[in-house]
Design a protein around this motif. Structure first.
Motif, PDB file in Angstrom:
ATOM      1  N   GLN C 272       0.831  -1.195   0.000  1.00  0.00           N
ATOM      2  CA  GLN C 272       0.000   0.000   0.000  1.00  0.00           C
ATOM      3  C   GLN C 272       0.870   1.251   0.000  1.00  0.00           C
ATOM      4  O   GLN C 272       0.375   2.361  -0.150  1.00  0.00           O
ATOM      5  CB  GLN C 272      -0.928  -0.010   1.220  1.00  0.00           C
ATOM      6  CG  GLN C 272      -1.860  -1.225   1.272  1.00  0.00           C
ATOM      7  CD  GLN C 272      -2.789  -1.344   0.077  1.00  0.00           C
ATOM      8  OE1 GLN C 272      -3.444  -0.380  -0.301  1.00  0.00           O
ATOM      9  NE2 GLN C 272      -2.842  -2.520  -0.567  1.00  0.00           N
ATOM     10  N   ASP C 273       2.159   1.079   0.122  1.00  0.00           N
ATOM     11  CA  ASP C 273       3.069   2.196   0.328  1.00  0.00           C
ATOM     12  C   ASP C 273       4.308   1.970  -0.518  1.00  0.00           C
ATOM     13  O   ASP C 273       4.936   0.920  -0.449  1.00  0.00           O
ATOM     14  CB  ASP C 273       3.433   2.188   1.826  1.00  0.00           C
ATOM     15  CG  ASP C 273       4.328   3.321   2.201  1.00  0.00           C
ATOM     16  OD1 ASP C 273       5.522   3.258   1.857  1.00  0.00           O
ATOM     17  OD2 ASP C 273       3.842   4.273   2.820  1.00  0.00           O
ATOM     18  N   TRP C 274       4.664   2.946  -1.349  1.00  0.00           N
ATOM     19  CA  TRP C 274       5.806   2.755  -2.249  1.00  0.00           C
ATOM     20  C   TRP C 274       7.103   2.530  -1.489  1.00  0.00           C
ATOM     21  O   TRP C 274       7.988   1.824  -1.941  1.00  0.00           O
ATOM     22  CB  TRP C 274       5.958   3.935  -3.225  1.00  0.00           C
ATOM     23  CG  TRP C 274       6.195   5.250  -2.547  1.00  0.00           C
ATOM     24  CD1 TRP C 274       5.246   6.139  -2.160  1.00  0.00           C
ATOM     25  CD2 TRP C 274       7.452   5.810  -2.155  1.00  0.00           C
ATOM     26  NE1 TRP C 274       5.823   7.220  -1.550  1.00  0.00           N
ATOM     27  CE2 TRP C 274       7.179   7.042  -1.544  1.00  0.00           C
ATOM     28  CE3 TRP C 274       8.776   5.398  -2.264  1.00  0.00           C
ATOM     29  CZ2 TRP C 274       8.182   7.872  -1.028  1.00  0.00           C
ATOM     30  CZ3 TRP C 274       9.781   6.220  -1.752  1.00  0.00           C
ATOM     31  CH2 TRP C 274       9.485   7.435  -1.141  1.00  0.00           C
ATOM     32  N   HIS C 275       7.232   3.157  -0.322  1.00  0.00           N
ATOM     33  CA  HIS C 275       8.510   2.995   0.366  1.00  0.00           C
ATOM     34  C   HIS C 275       8.698   1.576   0.874  1.00  0.00           C
ATOM     35  O   HIS C 275       9.785   1.007   0.789  1.00  0.00           O
ATOM     36  CB  HIS C 275       8.665   3.981   1.524  1.00  0.00           C
ATOM     37  CG  HIS C 275       9.966   3.752   2.225  1.00  0.00           C
ATOM     38  ND1 HIS C 275      10.043   3.323   3.521  1.00  0.00           N
ATOM     39  CD2 HIS C 275      11.227   3.802   1.756  1.00  0.00           C
ATOM     40  CE1 HIS C 275      11.317   3.143   3.823  1.00  0.00           C
ATOM     41  NE2 HIS C 275      12.056   3.446   2.780  1.00  0.00           N
ATOM     42  N   GLU C 276       7.589   1.005   1.381  1.00  0.00           N
ATOM     43  CA  GLU C 276       7.599  -0.390   1.821  1.00  0.00           C
ATOM     44  C   GLU C 276       8.043  -1.294   0.651  1.00  0.00           C
ATOM     45  O   GLU C 276       8.809  -2.232   0.833  1.00  0.00           O
ATOM     46  CB  GLU C 276       6.159  -0.727   2.224  1.00  0.00           C
ATOM     47  CG  GLU C 276       5.936  -1.909   3.111  1.00  0.00           C
ATOM     48  CD  GLU C 276       4.416  -2.102   3.349  1.00  0.00           C
ATOM     49  OE1 GLU C 276       3.952  -3.243   3.268  1.00  0.00           O
ATOM     50  OE2 GLU C 276       3.703  -1.077   3.584  1.00  0.00           O
TER      51      GLU C 276
END
Lengths: 334, 334, 334, 334
Positions: C272-276
């Motif tokens: 859900q999160d690009w950084h993840e």
């Protein structure tokens, strides 16, 4: 080519429809002790409706018989058809005891008639591919097999009184598939089972959930996960583990679009109905039966294969009761 | 926090590296009867190398001990560490007999020390998700479990003399996972096995291929497919079948591009090395152990869970030998 | 090794944390015109907080600068750092115009400093595998590429005033990936776009949804599907079509159990999160930057690659406005 | 019901076989300027072979005509059949120019005959599921579509002289699918293409590889990846991106066992032959055509849909040549 159908139940209806649609044959008789059930099929698919097998077997122009009656009627039907010199396609299991199955096998051997088993799953495209892959050495030496078969919905528990029970009914298919794929005969079997779906199966000495383990000649070990009900359709899978790799006939999804939404990727699930899943195999089976009657070499399972599967079923039922590993009786010695 | 490591083998090296990298603790001692092996680890990751456990256990500032010695040395190491009042992380299996495992359990109970088991697979992200899904009712009532574990490469057959053999070594993990996931204690077990990979395992009374079936309290049936070698990497899979659905911790692919060519779609396969597959779980395990020593409630498996897994292993080995279903001894009564 | 960080926003925080955790380097300065944002990072990860870059660049012991300020501040920061002889890691895009990007490139060339681009996606395991597969000839001659990048959530439309807009911001990564994977420079580009997510992007001359087509030297055609929001996480995919096959870096699922229920097979979705999704690439990027400063050959993208991506962005924006195919300016001639 | 077939090529053979097997209709005439080709079909599937359409159209008992001749003959065949008052199933594309397509459309409108298009892909099970999913709001508002179509093997480049070329031939299907799925008419199109497969296509002004971008009314953007050859079978895929999710009609694997070996998981690939992939849709199409003639409401694409697709093709070809975005001519105003 005229075909008679003994038994107008679920399997009977499938065969009746396929005979009707086939270019090569026609439905000549439908026999069921419930005459109305027989008439329902003849109304749709042609032929005479009877409550006894006599008229059909007396018809010299009849070439083949499909035995799709209840398991406890198989012995009488198979032996009569064999004596009448008719080619036979027998639904599984052969019988509800090893003695009766042996009697059937001896009768058809004596009569010298074509006698094939309704092990339609052998004809599934992916199962055929498994067979071909094993033969081509794609997994090296076969060491373990895993066969999962869980029906979508349980039958009426009362049907266990006539069907032979889950181990015979469902087992027949998968015991045969295991021996056929591995190319080996059975040695011994152990089993654990219970009624987790519906306690009423126990009233008929049946189980609705079971794990069985079978050793084949050469040492191959085979595990079976059987169940009578899932919440997600017809659950079938075959895994073949060998020294050089793994082959998998995976659960087969229905064709459908895939959806992404929120945190999920939603893929299509399984057929909700076993007939929908295996419909093409019954068409191919009938076609092969007709060609066998005409004298072609057949790749269908034979009555002897049915007998072998029956021997495993009987040993498995004994293993379940006696809580120990049971040697499977050899079926090759008369 | 000072940690001592007993055993400088494969598992010892994993723990030594993780202790060294951890912000919260330091490797104080490495003990191995082979002093050179111990020194190799201390050279890389710090601490004193010893051939006996005495100096480490006499160190009052030492807070925890990781027992990663060979299985047949566990009993001595666990009991000594417990008597010295040290917190313990014990590699699986607890011991190579149920009596010894029970003695270990009683020793740590008497000493009142923190005593957790190295059942690292519980900590795998997907296994945790399975556990959470079952608890959340996603499959309704659990009815069957299937656990597959086939190692990529077999150990040296001679190691079976000290390791306890495949059923104890590999079984410990998966018997624990089954009971933990289903939330139920074992009732009885049946087994079939053989040497299909390397006949030399038989010289140590061991098997390299086995199918086991376990019944849990409440009726859940669990099947295990165990093997010592595959041609395609570390093969592990857990399937949980319940009245309302199926949950699957599938074989986990390494990250890689997918390729289409000719008639194939070539997807990435499995890890070739078990440690690569489960590396993060060992880091989390150490972290949880440290927090348990500091007084936090732990979600790690306890020595009692190790004892329960051992009871299943011993019954399974007996079932294998006696070719019948064996009742698993209850471990909850002293 | 002392590193300064210019810009304490989202990217700044990622770099600050990684520098802090790295064994090889320390965070010496954090500069942001918003002094409080800078102090927040130094409080957690060390170093001096400043509102100007002067003190950092005057520090002779400072070896590297990470430029993670807003795009419209890059030119000033890059040129100053280059003139001060500092090695540079510049976040993408280089600038918000081709002239400014060219000025940056000339400044670092003149100063002879290490100057790498924050094109972290090149370092993703699967993207590396794509690159290796292409180089190994697994698809033959590359003919088409398809790159999909849809962010999970849109930025504040007002950020478009400083960020350079979607085509520059998002495009920089994917234009670079396309040229890097195909090993070819750009020729011409066409584009179609609009505001389907949030009409307010139009106020800044920006689009939130776009399809772009790029022709590379040698004839390879590349399609880009860009979007600012999905209902199902970070949607990224790269497909490489060649004369001998297809390679696919597919949407990458988070690790999770699979569920069957009813008519569905529910697989895990996307981050859900690009950084993840890309966290490991930033760690590797920092590590590579440090090694480049120490004199190692680097596989990171260079400022020249950043300039090439910028030239494509500028041509794409023009193509969008003028509704025609635009030739990409060559960046190799000064 | 008597059906005439104009054109005895690849498509003609498919239709001839299906008519022959259909319970509801018979093949009355096969017309082809190559009389031998016509006779080959009538020999297998019945009917009279002719080299002109006159006798067929003069037959008052003839109810339907399938126009499967080469594209440049469509106009004459469609207009004659319409004037003769025959129901029409026209293969795609309608014609090789927008004027001719418009003339066909006007002729059938004037004659008031049933006139449907051979857009068989609409009838694919998974495409139908996409359509249903969009209509049910499963992706919210549709924003982007991606359609990939790469043939397994290229046609003879010389066929481009009569077929209309790749954009018209292949495009007709996918332009229609896009408008049908999104429920919107076209606005404008841009295109980039080239000859990467076989330079000889250029001799006929054709391309063998192209990326096209289409804007629909309401703002939906659609990307098309077209190609004439793959090394891995028939490559088709449709992706529908919307505000609430994604729907994907993925590349569809042939049924086959899965294999694990070494570092790979080898899954089944794609059909090697487009007809094998879409065979059921042609059967359904004929069935729908017959029912339309009998007066049923049809879900088949109409001649007007064919005209709409043609308008997109013509604009796309112009966009390719002029290297700019071209407005698609409205087909709804005469």
């Amino acid at each position: 080519m005229k075909i008679a159908l003994f038994g107008a139940g679920v399997m009977g209806r499938i065969h009746a429809r396929n005979i009707n649609r086939s270019a090569g044959c026609s439905l000549a008789y439908v026999v069921d002790q419930d005459g109305d059930r027989a008439k329902e099929l003849t109304a749709s698919f042609g032929g005479h409706a009877d409550t006894t097998i006599d008229r059909a077997l007396a018809d010299d122009t009849l070439e083949g018989v499909i035995v799709a009656s209840s398991t406890d009627a198989h012995k009488v039907h198979v032996m009569a058809a064999a004596r009448a010199g008719k080619a036979l396609l027998c639904e599984k299991p052969v019988a509800d005891s090893l003695d009766d199955a042996r009697a059937c096998h001896e009768a058809v051997a004596l009569a010298g008639v074509v006698a094939v088993m309704g092990f339609n799953r052998r004809l599934d495209t992916v199962h055929q591919d498994l067979y071909r892959g094993i033969a081509a050495g794609e997994v090296g030496t076969v060491e373990m097999l895993r066969l999962v078969s869980r029906s979508a919905s349980p039958p009426d528990p009362r049907s266990a009184a006539h069907s032979g029970g889950m181990i015979r009914e469902k087992g027949a298919h998968f015991f045969d598939l295991a021996c056929w794929l591995a190319g080996a005969d059975p040695v011994e079997v152990s089993a654990m089972g219970g009624c987790l779906v519906d306690q009423r199966f126990a009233d008929y000495g049946d189980v609705d959930t079971a794990i069985l383990t079978l050793r084949l000649e050469g040492g191959v070990m085979v595990g079976f996960d059987f169940g009578r009900r899932t919440a997600y359709g017809v659950d079938e899978l075959i895994e073949v583990f060998g020294s050089d790799g793994l082959l998998l006939a995976d659960r087969q999804a229905v064709p459908r679009a895939i959806r992404r939404s929120g945190r999920d990727l939603i893929q299509p699930g399984l057929n909700q109905d076993w007939h929908e899943r295996f419909a093409p195999t019954y068409v191919d089976e009938l076609d092969s039966f007709v060609r066998a009657i005409r004298g072609d070499q057949t790749s269908l399972a034979l009555m002897a294969d049915g007998l072998r599967a029956q021997a495993i079923s009987e040993a498995a039922i004994k293993a379940l009761t006696e809580r120990r590993t049971i040697t499977v009786q050899s079926v090759w010695v008369a």
